[in-house]
Design a protein around this motif. Structure first.
Motif, mmCIF file in Angstrom:
data_model
loop_
_atom_site.group_PDB
_atom_site.id
_atom_site.type_symbol
_atom_site.label_atom_id
_atom_site.label_comp_id
_atom_site.label_asym_id
_atom_site.label_seq_id
_atom_site.Cartn_x
_atom_site.Cartn_y
_atom_site.Cartn_z
ATOM 1 N N PHE A 24 2.899 -11.495 4.945
ATOM 2 C CA PHE A 24 1.834 -10.549 5.293
ATOM 3 C C PHE A 24 2.377 -9.138 5.353
ATOM 4 N N VAL A 25 1.774 -8.257 4.573
ATOM 5 C CA VAL A 25 2.125 -6.842 4.586
ATOM 6 C C VAL A 25 0.825 -6.053 4.740
ATOM 7 N N PRO A 26 0.669 -5.284 5.803
ATOM 8 C CA PRO A 26 -0.606 -4.604 6.055
ATOM 9 C C PRO A 26 -0.887 -3.434 5.121
ATOM 10 N N ASN A 27 0.167 -2.865 4.537
ATOM 11 C CA ASN A 27 0.003 -1.708 3.651
ATOM 12 C C ASN A 27 0.247 -2.094 2.196
ATOM 13 N N ILE A 28 -0.231 -1.272 1.287
ATOM 14 C CA ILE A 28 -0.056 -1.521 -0.143
ATOM 15 C C ILE A 28 1.425 -1.401 -0.513
ATOM 16 N N TYR A 29 1.904 -2.375 -1.291
ATOM 17 C CA TYR A 29 3.289 -2.356 -1.757
ATOM 18 C C TYR A 29 3.314 -2.862 -3.191
ATOM 19 N N ASP A 61 4.742 -5.607 -5.865
ATOM 20 C CA ASP A 61 5.367 -6.928 -5.911
ATOM 21 C C ASP A 61 6.574 -6.889 -6.856
ATOM 22 N N PRO A 62 7.310 -8.021 -7.028
ATOM 23 C CA PRO A 62 8.537 -7.989 -7.838
ATOM 24 C C PRO A 62 8.357 -7.543 -9.283
ATOM 25 N N VAL A 63 7.121 -7.620 -9.800
ATOM 26 C CA VAL A 63 6.907 -7.164 -11.175
ATOM 27 C C VAL A 63 6.131 -5.847 -11.213
ATOM 28 N N GLY A 64 6.048 -5.169 -10.053
ATOM 29 C CA GLY A 64 5.504 -3.818 -10.010
ATOM 30 C C GLY A 64 4.007 -3.693 -9.849
ATOM 31 N N LYS A 65 3.332 -4.769 -9.421
ATOM 32 C CA LYS A 65 1.881 -4.717 -9.258
ATOM 33 C C LYS A 65 1.524 -4.378 -7.812
ATOM 34 N N PRO A 66 0.545 -3.462 -7.586
ATOM 35 C CA PRO A 66 0.146 -3.120 -6.221
ATOM 36 C C PRO A 66 -0.468 -4.326 -5.520
ATOM 37 N N THR A 67 -0.020 -4.579 -4.296
ATOM 38 C CA THR A 67 -0.360 -5.790 -3.556
ATOM 39 C C THR A 67 -0.563 -5.428 -2.094
ATOM 40 N N VAL A 68 -1.387 -6.227 -1.392
ATOM 41 C CA VAL A 68 -1.602 -5.985 0.037
ATOM 42 C C VAL A 68 -1.935 -7.305 0.723
ATOM 43 N N GLY A 69 -1.727 -7.355 2.034
ATOM 44 C CA GLY A 69 -2.065 -8.561 2.803
ATOM 45 C C GLY A 69 -1.211 -9.737 2.416
ATOM 46 N N TYR A 70 -1.844 -10.903 2.237
ATOM 47 C CA TYR A 70 -1.146 -12.120 1.831
ATOM 48 C C TYR A 70 -1.163 -12.240 0.304
ATOM 49 N N GLY A 71 -0.474 -11.326 -0.368
ATOM 50 C CA GLY A 71 -0.328 -11.428 -1.814
ATOM 51 C C GLY A 71 -1.547 -11.067 -2.624
ATOM 52 N N HIS A 72 -2.481 -10.300 -2.047
ATOM 53 C CA HIS A 72 -3.645 -9.892 -2.830
ATOM 54 C C HIS A 72 -3.235 -8.848 -3.870
ATOM 55 N N ALA A 86 -13.154 -1.287 0.243
ATOM 56 C CA ALA A 86 -14.609 -1.370 0.332
ATOM 57 C C ALA A 86 -15.050 -2.329 1.435
ATOM 58 N N LYS A 87 -14.141 -3.250 1.837
ATOM 59 C CA LYS A 87 -14.484 -4.239 2.866
ATOM 60 C C LYS A 87 -13.664 -4.081 4.142
ATOM 61 N N TYR A 88 -12.404 -3.704 4.012
ATOM 62 C CA TYR A 88 -11.497 -3.674 5.150
ATOM 63 C C TYR A 88 -10.699 -2.366 5.175
ATOM 64 N N ALA A 89 -10.336 -1.972 6.370
ATOM 65 C CA ALA A 89 -9.482 -0.794 6.516
ATOM 66 C C ALA A 89 -8.048 -1.162 6.173
ATOM 67 N N ILE A 90 -7.344 -0.262 5.542
ATOM 68 C CA ILE A 90 -5.916 -0.403 5.269
ATOM 69 C C ILE A 90 -5.185 0.684 6.045
ATOM 70 N N PRO A 91 -4.168 0.322 6.866
ATOM 71 C CA PRO A 91 -3.478 -0.957 6.977
ATOM 72 C C PRO A 91 -4.407 -2.090 7.435
ATOM 73 N N LEU A 92 -4.213 -3.268 6.841
ATOM 74 C CA LEU A 92 -4.988 -4.451 7.195
ATOM 75 C C LEU A 92 -4.536 -5.013 8.533
ATOM 76 N N SER A 93 -5.499 -5.490 9.305
ATOM 77 C CA SER A 93 -5.141 -6.322 10.448
ATOM 78 C C SER A 93 -4.801 -7.704 9.910
ATOM 79 N N GLN A 94 -4.050 -8.500 10.668
ATOM 80 C CA GLN A 94 -3.706 -9.838 10.199
ATOM 81 C C GLN A 94 -4.956 -10.706 10.076
ATOM 82 N N THR A 95 -5.933 -10.492 10.959
ATOM 83 C CA THR A 95 -7.188 -11.242 10.877
ATOM 84 C C THR A 95 -7.900 -10.959 9.565
#
Length: 257
Positions: free
Chosen positions: A110-115, A117-128, A140-149
């Motif tokens: 779980f990562v709350p902020n955009i990062y 991934d190993p191949v350079g794709k923007p990812t957030v939360g649980y691998g989204h 459009a649905k959730y605030a970033i940084p994401l809460s774990q919920t």
């Protein structure tokens, strides 16, 4: 068994012309589903029922044809922008068990902020995997940084697509218990539905080979990113093989409606 759909009994089948040059007919009502066959412009197709799906150029209706697949109504000359026949009744894909959710959450982390991934794709939360560098579809649905919920809600949303993917890619010869199904959901979540669709793994299952044989032989092959073996992928494939080998009486595929 693919996702079962049955037309409203009172609705007769009707034939209409294809208007697009090459139009894909998919295993479900959306662009993320596998392509079953293609139609050419001017070809006559018979519609058995219609259902909502992915919006294509403003049209959300998808038509199920007598070939047992779905085509966007945007490419079918029905003479109407609305429904012209009965609605399809759709069976949903099986929901993953908690062991599958836990496995995906563990390896995605779980990562709350955009990062990246190993191949350079923007990812957030649980691998989204984000649709753009700003993760606009998440914002459009959730605030970033994401809460774990909210991160887990996003994970559940993402898993549904891959549950549908594995269900639709599984032909009539495929039998999976809920743990084997979960292993494949985790795998497709990681590698993408397109890769799953063209994989030797799914081909072998659809040819009638046992999941107990295929999964431990094929899953470990998916350990590369950019041509390099990643230890994290090796561990994930091992965990998926272990999950698939865990005995359970809970059935997933074929789908019961």
């Amino acid at each position: 068994m693919k996702l079962a759909t049955i037309a409203a009994l009172a609705a007769p089948a009707s034939a209409y012309l294809i208007t697009g040059s090459t139009v894909n007919c998919r295993t479900g009502p959306g662009t993320s589903y596998a392509v079953k066959k293609s139609y050419t412009q001017g070809q006559d197709v018979t519609i058995t029922c219609q259902t909502p799906g992915t919006i294509v150029n403003g049209n959300s209706i998808w038509d199920k044809t007598t070939d047992g697949c779905y085509v966007s109504d945007y490419y079918v000359q029905t003479g109407s922008s609305g429904y012209v026949t009965g609605r399809c009744a759709v069976c949903s894909a099986p929901k993953s068990n908690q062991a599958t959710v836990d496995l995906i959450a563990e390896f995605e982390g779980f990562v709350p902020n955009i990062y990246l991934d190993p191949v350079g794709k923007p990812t957030v939360g649980y691998g989204h995997l984000c649709s753009d560098s700003n993760c606009s579809e998440v914002r459009a649905k959730y605030a970033i940084p994401l809460s774990q919920t909210n991160g887990k809600k996003l994970l559940a949303d993402d898993m549904a697509r891959f549950e549908t993917c594995i269900t639709n890619l599984s032909g009539s010869k495929v039998t999976l218990n809920l743990n084997q199904y979960g292993a494949l959901v985790s795998w497709s979540f990681n590698v993408g539905c397109g890769n799953a669709q063209t994989s030797t793994l799914m081909s072998r299952l659809n040819n009638g080979e046992s999941a107990a044989t295929v999964l431990p032989q094929e899953l470990p092959k998916w350990k590369y990113a950019g041509g390099v073996v990643l230890p994290g992928l090796v561990r994930r494939r091992d965990a998926e093989v272990a999950l698939g080998a865990t005995a359970t009486t809970a059935k997933a595929i074929p789908v019961s409606c």
